[in-house]
Design a protein around this motif. Structure first.
Motif, mmCIF file in Angstrom:
data_model
loop_
_atom_site.group_PDB
_atom_site.id
_atom_site.type_symbol
_atom_site.label_atom_id
_atom_site.label_comp_id
_atom_site.label_asym_id
_atom_site.label_seq_id
_atom_site.Cartn_x
_atom_site.Cartn_y
_atom_site.Cartn_z
ATOM 1 N N VAL A 264 0.859 -1.182 0.000
ATOM 2 C CA VAL A 264 0.000 0.000 0.000
ATOM 3 C C VAL A 264 0.894 1.231 0.000
ATOM 4 N N THR A 265 0.780 2.060 -1.039
ATOM 5 C CA THR A 265 1.564 3.297 -1.107
ATOM 6 C C THR A 265 0.730 4.456 -0.570
ATOM 7 N N VAL A 266 1.337 5.261 0.329
ATOM 8 C CA VAL A 266 0.625 6.382 0.954
ATOM 9 C C VAL A 266 1.623 7.517 1.172
ATOM 10 N N THR A 267 2.250 7.995 0.102
ATOM 11 C CA THR A 267 3.360 8.938 0.266
ATOM 12 C C THR A 267 3.110 10.329 -0.314
ATOM 13 N N GLY A 268 2.291 10.445 -1.356
ATOM 14 C CA GLY A 268 2.157 11.707 -2.062
ATOM 15 C C GLY A 268 3.255 11.950 -3.075
ATOM 16 N N ASN A 269 4.123 10.961 -3.310
ATOM 17 C CA ASN A 269 5.204 11.110 -4.275
ATOM 18 C C ASN A 269 5.074 10.049 -5.369
#
Length: 416
Positions: A264-269
């Motif tokens: 799960v990606t949750v970075t804003g990048n």
């Protein structure tokens, strides 16, 4: 209104009514707005997720006297029945689920055709469009609000480059938004979307969470609460240390890629999961994104590596078969899994975020003439008021400072 809209509007009404039951603070704000009309005569262009909770926010702004044009802030997140219901309330809605990129931006431009006095954004696409394609409207815009982390990152960069032409309020940076919406809302709704899309068992799985901000923390907490082994990847040493001291395993993505079952990606990048990571993943690994834009997982690299692609093996689940036979499952096309495969944050959480948004819009309408272009925090008293109203709605009482305590905090002369 189109015939299809008319047939959907009744279902949308029911969905909005259900959300409204869990949004007592925003209902109270709407009643206040109806009495005081702080937005009388103002035109608002909004680019938000078109959901039942957003409909309650839009209703509050309309009660305050505003004329509103609404576009979607994500091509896949629109609830078409809610959009249909909003049109019956005399709200200009330019949104439909599943549109392509060109239509998405056409809808934003159609919302801007209202020639807004104020803007509401979720991801900065509307503000960006104003500053690049619709510059003829800029002189008429006196301010706006931004709802999400990704958008505020973009706005602060615009402000640093002196490109931002009007004041924007960083609604995302309130304590109630970060602590509750980002943490509890994103945490629950992300796992909800993943489970709906895959029907996978979280317990016993290795879940890799990329990013340990408030959103990532929420996802990690919810996954651990469901019995997962959680690995965190980070670039920020302080956040990585925080994750480690909370008991999470912290690894670089290059190592986590080999062991993860669910990512799960949750970075804003962008490019958080790249081709070299995909090449290391095990058969059946699930890829989900809970960051605002569809750039965190390198979908183009995945497409280039795929020997075969099976679209829609389940709703919102596409299977990419690599040359060696390994299968990687991409959810929601790499877009927001919680709003594409599920319904987004629970209404009880959005009650606080959207109440802060509505009160910030009213504050901005009153103060805009004296604000220079830039990014502004929501006044602290608005944040505190939202929390007080939420506590009162839940029947929770808290202590108050005594006069002696208040004086102690004001004085530097009183010591031990």
């Amino acid at each position: 209104m189109e015939a299809q809209d008319a047939s959907l509007a009744e279902a949308g009404e029911r969905r909005i009514d259900w959300a409204m039951r869990s949004m007592p603070v925003l209902r109270a704000v709407a009643a206040r707005f109806e009495a005081t009309r702080p937005l009388e005569g103002l035109r608002i262009a909004a680019c938000l997720h078109v959901t039942a909770e957003t409909a309650v926010l839009v209703g509050a702004l309309k009660a305050g006297g505003a004329a509103i044009a609404l576009a979607a802030s994500n091509p896949l997140s629109t609830q078409d029945d809610v959009a249909a219901a909003l049109r019956t309330y005399d709200i200009a809605v330019h949104a439909r689920a599943g549109v392509d990129r060109d239509t998405y931006y056409r809808h934003i431009n159609e919302a801007l055709d209202i020639a807004p006095d104020l803007v509401l954004d979720d991801g900065c696409d509307l503000v960006n469009t104003l500053h690049t394609e619709r510059v003829e409207l800029l002189d008429g815009v006196s301010g706006g609000c931004e709802e999400t982390t990704t958008g505020i990152i973009r706005l602060r960069q615009m402000a640093a480059e002196q490109a931002l032409r009007f004041p924007m309020v960083a609604v995302n940076d309130t304590r109630t938004k970060r602590m509750f919406d980002n943490r509890y809302g994103t945490g629950q709704s992300t796992l909800d979307g993943i489970v709906r899309a895959t029907n996978t068992l979280i317990a016993g799985r290795t879940v890799v969470v990329a990013g340990f901000g408030f959103c990532g923390r929420g996802v990690a907490e919810r996954a651990r609460g469901q019995g997962a082994r959680v690995i965190v990847t980070e670039i920020d040493p302080v956040k990585a240390l925080d994750a480690s001291l909370q008991g999470y395993e912290v690894l670089p993505m290059s190592e986590a890629a080999r062991t993860g079952d669910l990512f799960v990606t949750v970075t804003g990048n962008r490019d958080v999961i790249r081709g070299e990571h995909l090449a290391e993943m095990k058969d059946g690994a699930i890829l989900a994104n809970a960051g605002h834009f569809d750039v965190e997982i390198d979908v183009r690299a995945l497409e280039g590596m795929a020997h075969d692609v099976h679209l829609g093996v389940r709703p919102h689940t596409d299977e990419y078969v690599l040359a060696d036979g390994r299968r990687l499952l991409l959810l929601a096309e790499g877009r927001l899994v919680n709003l594409t495969a599920a319904e987004g944050h629970p209404a009880a959480v959005m009650d606080m975020s959207f109440s802060a948004q509505a009160l910030a819009v009213a504050w901005l309408a009153a103060e805009r003439a004296r604000l220079a272009p830039g990014v502004y925090d929501v006044p602290a008293d608005i944040d505190a008021e939202v929390a007080r109203l939420k506590l009162a709605a839940a029947g929770i009482a808290i202590d108050a400072l005594t006069p002696v305590q208040a004086e102690y905090l004001r004085s530097w002369r009183l010591g031990s």
